[in-house]
Design a protein around this motif. Sequence first.
Motif, PDB file in Angstrom:
ATOM      1  N   MET A   1       0.844  -1.176   0.000  1.00 23.69           N
ATOM      2  CA  MET A   1       0.000   0.000   0.000  1.00 23.69           C
ATOM      3  C   MET A   1       0.891   1.242   0.000  1.00 23.69           C
ATOM      4  N   SER A   2       0.528   2.233  -0.772  1.00 19.52           N
ATOM      5  CA  SER A   2       1.324   3.450  -0.823  1.00 19.52           C
ATOM      6  C   SER A   2       0.941   4.384   0.324  1.00 19.52           C
ATOM      7  N   ASP A   3       1.693   5.448   0.473  1.00 21.73           N
ATOM      8  CA  ASP A   3       1.506   6.400   1.554  1.00 21.73           C
ATOM      9  C   ASP A   3       0.196   7.176   1.392  1.00 21.73           C
ATOM     10  N   VAL A   4      -0.644   7.114   2.397  1.00 25.59           N
ATOM     11  CA  VAL A   4      -1.958   7.773   2.359  1.00 25.59           C
ATOM     12  C   VAL A   4      -1.808   9.284   2.227  1.00 25.59           C
ATOM     13  N   TYR A   5      -0.844   9.857   2.896  1.00 26.72           N
ATOM     14  CA  TYR A   5      -0.656  11.312   2.871  1.00 26.72           C
ATOM     15  C   TYR A   5      -0.180  11.786   1.501  1.00 26.72           C
ATOM     16  N   ALA A   6       0.648  10.985   0.839  1.00 26.83           N
ATOM     17  CA  ALA A   6       1.071  11.309  -0.525  1.00 26.83           C
ATOM     18  C   ALA A   6      -0.122  11.229  -1.474  1.00 26.83           C
ATOM     19  N   LYS A   7      -0.986  10.233  -1.267  1.00 27.32           N
ATOM     20  CA  LYS A   7      -2.199  10.100  -2.098  1.00 27.32           C
ATOM     21  C   LYS A   7      -3.107  11.310  -1.913  1.00 27.32           C
ATOM     22  N   LEU A   8      -3.287  11.751  -0.675  1.00 26.40           N
ATOM     23  CA  LEU A   8      -4.101  12.944  -0.423  1.00 26.40           C
ATOM     24  C   LEU A   8      -3.549  14.136  -1.199  1.00 26.40           C
ATOM     25  N   LYS A   9      -2.235  14.304  -1.132  1.00 25.24           N
ATOM     26  CA  LYS A   9      -1.591  15.413  -1.830  1.00 25.24           C
ATOM     27  C   LYS A   9      -1.802  15.305  -3.345  1.00 25.24           C
TER      28      LYS A   9
END
Length: 154
Positions: free
Chosen positions: A1-9
């Motif tokens: 799973m990738s970084d949730v915060y990077a996805k938000l950005k």
Amino acid sequence: MSDVYAKLKELGLELPKAPAKGGVYSSSRMFAGNLVYISGCGPVIDGQVAGKVGKEFTKEEAYVFSRNSMLNVLAVLQDRIGDLNKVKQVVKILVYVASDDEFYEQPYVANGGSQLLVDLFGEEAGAPTRSAVGMNVLPGNIPVETEAIFEIEE
């Protein structure tokens, strides 16, 4: 799973500050060591939102309100667990939609929050079981409220 915060950005979104409680209840509750229940959150992030879907708001506007409600849910979850990357899967969401009597597209509205979860956590972990229900009125005359259950990595 990738970084949730990077996805938000990548989505051009920010996690808001967790909303203040509106009564005598817990905003979140840990159960069985790895389940977190989040109390209902509305769509208010910047300013007030009031009215019914199908009357004051279109289904497209309500879709965004559902996404914003989920952002508030995630803000409460982050306060509880410290890092959204600890989410193993989204178990269940319940989306309440304050609806005009002739509005029947509550599932479309709920997709705003569901899609955000899939975008952040992936199809397998992020697609929750779900209910989307129409209500006559919600607290503060908000158009959408969402509650959720998450499984967290132990």
